[in-house]
Motif scaffolding. Structure first.
Motif, PDB file in Angstrom:
ATOM      1  N   ALA A 177       0.963  -1.254   0.090  1.00 61.24           N
ATOM      2  CA  ALA A 177      -0.171  -0.080  -0.075  1.00 61.24           C
ATOM      3  C   ALA A 177       0.838   1.247  -0.028  1.00 61.24           C
ATOM      4  O   ALA A 177       0.708   2.334  -0.734  1.00 61.24           O
ATOM      5  CB  ALA A 177      -0.820   0.011   1.267  1.00 61.24           C
ATOM      6  N   ALA A 178       1.970   1.198   0.633  1.00 57.66           N
ATOM      7  CA  ALA A 178       2.762   2.392   0.865  1.00 57.66           C
ATOM      8  C   ALA A 178       3.526   2.598  -0.508  1.00 57.66           C
ATOM      9  O   ALA A 178       3.616   3.683  -1.341  1.00 57.66           O
ATOM     10  CB  ALA A 178       3.820   2.244   1.864  1.00 57.66           C
ATOM     11  N   ARG A 179       3.932   1.526  -1.139  1.00 60.26           N
ATOM     12  CA  ARG A 179       4.676   1.387  -2.307  1.00 60.26           C
ATOM     13  C   ARG A 179       3.734   2.150  -3.549  1.00 60.26           C
ATOM     14  O   ARG A 179       4.160   2.689  -4.364  1.00 60.26           O
ATOM     15  CB  ARG A 179       5.129  -0.048  -2.785  1.00 60.26           C
ATOM     16  CG  ARG A 179       6.028   0.044  -4.194  1.00 60.26           C
ATOM     17  CD  ARG A 179       6.225  -1.397  -4.414  1.00 60.26           C
ATOM     18  NE  ARG A 179       6.952  -2.205  -3.549  1.00 60.26           N
ATOM     19  CZ  ARG A 179       6.811  -3.747  -3.661  1.00 60.26           C
ATOM     20  NH1 ARG A 179       6.209  -4.334  -4.543  1.00 60.26           N
ATOM     21  NH2 ARG A 179       7.444  -4.226  -2.662  1.00 60.26           N
ATOM     22  N   LEU A 180       2.516   1.887  -3.481  1.00 58.68           N
ATOM     23  CA  LEU A 180       1.622   2.271  -4.370  1.00 58.68           C
ATOM     24  C   LEU A 180       1.394   3.737  -4.292  1.00 58.68           C
ATOM     25  O   LEU A 180       1.027   4.431  -5.414  1.00 58.68           O
ATOM     26  CB  LEU A 180       0.225   1.728  -4.245  1.00 58.68           C
ATOM     27  CG  LEU A 180       0.210   0.121  -4.736  1.00 58.68           C
ATOM     28  CD1 LEU A 180      -1.226  -0.512  -4.125  1.00 58.68           C
ATOM     29  CD2 LEU A 180       0.453  -0.112  -6.365  1.00 58.68           C
ATOM     30  N   GLU A 181       1.911   4.359  -3.076  1.00 59.14           N
ATOM     31  CA  GLU A 181       1.691   5.823  -2.873  1.00 59.14           C
ATOM     32  C   GLU A 181       2.919   6.593  -2.938  1.00 59.14           C
ATOM     33  O   GLU A 181       3.405   7.583  -2.576  1.00 59.14           O
ATOM     34  CB  GLU A 181       0.739   6.079  -1.463  1.00 59.14           C
ATOM     35  CG  GLU A 181      -0.653   5.640  -1.653  1.00 59.14           C
ATOM     36  CD  GLU A 181      -1.191   6.068  -0.368  1.00 59.14           C
ATOM     37  OE1 GLU A 181      -0.970   6.990   0.360  1.00 59.14           O
ATOM     38  OE2 GLU A 181      -2.245   5.388  -0.116  1.00 59.14           O
ATOM     39  N   ASN A 182       4.155   5.677  -3.568  1.00 61.61           N
ATOM     40  CA  ASN A 182       5.343   6.197  -3.540  1.00 61.61           C
ATOM     41  C   ASN A 182       6.017   6.686  -2.366  1.00 61.61           C
ATOM     42  O   ASN A 182       6.488   7.570  -2.136  1.00 61.61           O
ATOM     43  CB  ASN A 182       5.452   7.414  -4.508  1.00 61.61           C
ATOM     44  CG  ASN A 182       5.059   6.795  -5.819  1.00 61.61           C
ATOM     45  OD1 ASN A 182       5.619   5.767  -6.357  1.00 61.61           O
ATOM     46  ND2 ASN A 182       4.064   7.499  -6.740  1.00 61.61           N
ATOM     47  N   THR A 183       5.619   5.868  -1.182  1.00 59.30           N
ATOM     48  CA  THR A 183       5.981   6.047   0.143  1.00 59.30           C
ATOM     49  C   THR A 183       6.665   4.942   0.662  1.00 59.30           C
ATOM     50  O   THR A 183       6.598   4.079   0.267  1.00 59.30           O
ATOM     51  CB  THR A 183       5.151   7.050   0.878  1.00 59.30           C
ATOM     52  OG1 THR A 183       5.723   7.414   2.081  1.00 59.30           O
ATOM     53  CG2 THR A 183       4.030   5.930   1.246  1.00 59.30           C
ATOM     54  N   SER A 184       7.266   5.013   2.010  1.00 61.50           N
ATOM     55  CA  SER A 184       7.821   4.025   2.621  1.00 61.50           C
ATOM     56  C   SER A 184       7.296   4.102   4.205  1.00 61.50           C
ATOM     57  O   SER A 184       7.436   5.361   4.781  1.00 61.50           O
ATOM     58  CB  SER A 184       9.230   3.585   2.399  1.00 61.50           C
ATOM     59  OG  SER A 184       9.549   2.644   3.286  1.00 61.50           O
ATOM     60  N   ILE A 185       7.153   3.136   4.892  1.00 67.87           N
ATOM     61  CA  ILE A 185       6.875   3.117   6.165  1.00 67.87           C
ATOM     62  C   ILE A 185       8.321   3.031   7.028  1.00 67.87           C
ATOM     63  O   ILE A 185       8.813   2.045   7.069  1.00 67.87           O
ATOM     64  CB  ILE A 185       5.825   1.961   6.659  1.00 67.87           C
ATOM     65  CG1 ILE A 185       4.379   2.147   5.979  1.00 67.87           C
ATOM     66  CG2 ILE A 185       5.750   1.878   8.264  1.00 67.87           C
ATOM     67  CD1 ILE A 185       3.768   1.088   6.068  1.00 67.87           C
ATOM     68  N   ASP A 186       8.331   4.046   7.993  1.00 64.54           N
ATOM     69  CA  ASP A 186       9.680   4.384   8.803  1.00 64.54           C
ATOM     70  C   ASP A 186       9.182   3.505  10.149  1.00 64.54           C
ATOM     71  O   ASP A 186       8.425   4.254  11.022  1.00 64.54           O
ATOM     72  CB  ASP A 186      10.165   5.613   8.837  1.00 64.54           C
ATOM     73  CG  ASP A 186      11.337   5.756   9.488  1.00 64.54           C
ATOM     74  OD1 ASP A 186      11.825   4.869  10.302  1.00 64.54           O
ATOM     75  OD2 ASP A 186      11.691   6.974  10.190  1.00 64.54           O
TER      76      ASP A 186
END
Length: 214
Positions: free
Chosen positions: A75-84
């Motif tokens: 889900a994060a990848r699809l929004e071009n982000t990453s969970i820290d």
């Protein structure tokens, strides 16, 4: 009693959120779901808020709110982000009540990826949380339950016990015996999931929870 209690499941859709609400109510704990995916379906935090009766519990905002109904990393990848996950650890310290537990709810089971390198099991270890495992009866659930137990045993994560949900389990006692983990309780099927039901189930869970957390 300042504890971190992490609610995980043997799979997806096994009753983690309802269990989290009942345990939060039983202990007058705070509740936190660090990562919420599938926002179109609503949030688990909103569900828990709607089910609590006590005036003590605080439901903290999610660190990540992601649209896709998928594992957190996808889900994060699809929004071009990453969970820290370091941010999750930082916030867990801020949200931890001084004298009450913090109930945290994960996504799916232990091996759900939080990001590209960290799985839910890794996050539990980093949080130094104790685990409640939610199981539901379906074809294959013994396998999923015992695989979950074996992973927890292998990594040394402290486990409080099982909460069984839904229809009565003919295999509950087998899972308890084979895993070595105690039963906290069983949350039955109901036509109406509301505050009254959660309060009733919380009352049934209070004594075993306090005993196992002592």
């Amino acid at each position: 009693m300042s504890e971190r209690i992490f609610i995980t499941g043997i799979g997806t859709g096994v009753g983690k959120t309802l269990t989290a609400a009942c345990i939060t109510e039983a202990l007058e704990a705070d509740y936190w779901k660090p990562v919420q995916t599938g926002l179109m379906e609503g949030t688990d935090t909103d569900t828990v808020v709607s089910l609590l009766s006590n005036n003590v519990s605080v439901c903290h905002p999610e660190a990540w709110r992601l649209q896709a109904p998928a594992s957190p990393h996808l889900a994060a990848r699809l929004e071009n982000t990453s969970i820290d996950t370091n941010r999750i650890l930082e916030l867990s310290g801020q949200y931890q009540p001084a004298n009450r537990p913090l109930v945290m709810e994960g996504a799916g089971g232990l091996m759900v990826p939080v990001n590209e390198t960290v799985f839910t099991l890794d996050l539990i270890l980093a949080l130094k949380a104790r685990v409640v495992v939610v199981a539901q009866n379906y074809l294959g659930s013994i396998n999923h339950a015992l695989l979950t137990a074996r992973m927890l045993q292998h990594t040394g994560v402290p486990v409080i016990g099982w909460v069984f949900s839904g229809a009565e389990h003919s295999n509950e006692e087998d899972i308890i015996r084979w895993s070595g983990y105690p039963k906290i309780g069983h949350i039955p099927l109901t036509e109406q999931v509301d505050k009254a039901f959660v309060k009733q189930q919380a009352q049934l869970l209070t004594t075993p929870l306090h005993t196992l957390l002592a």
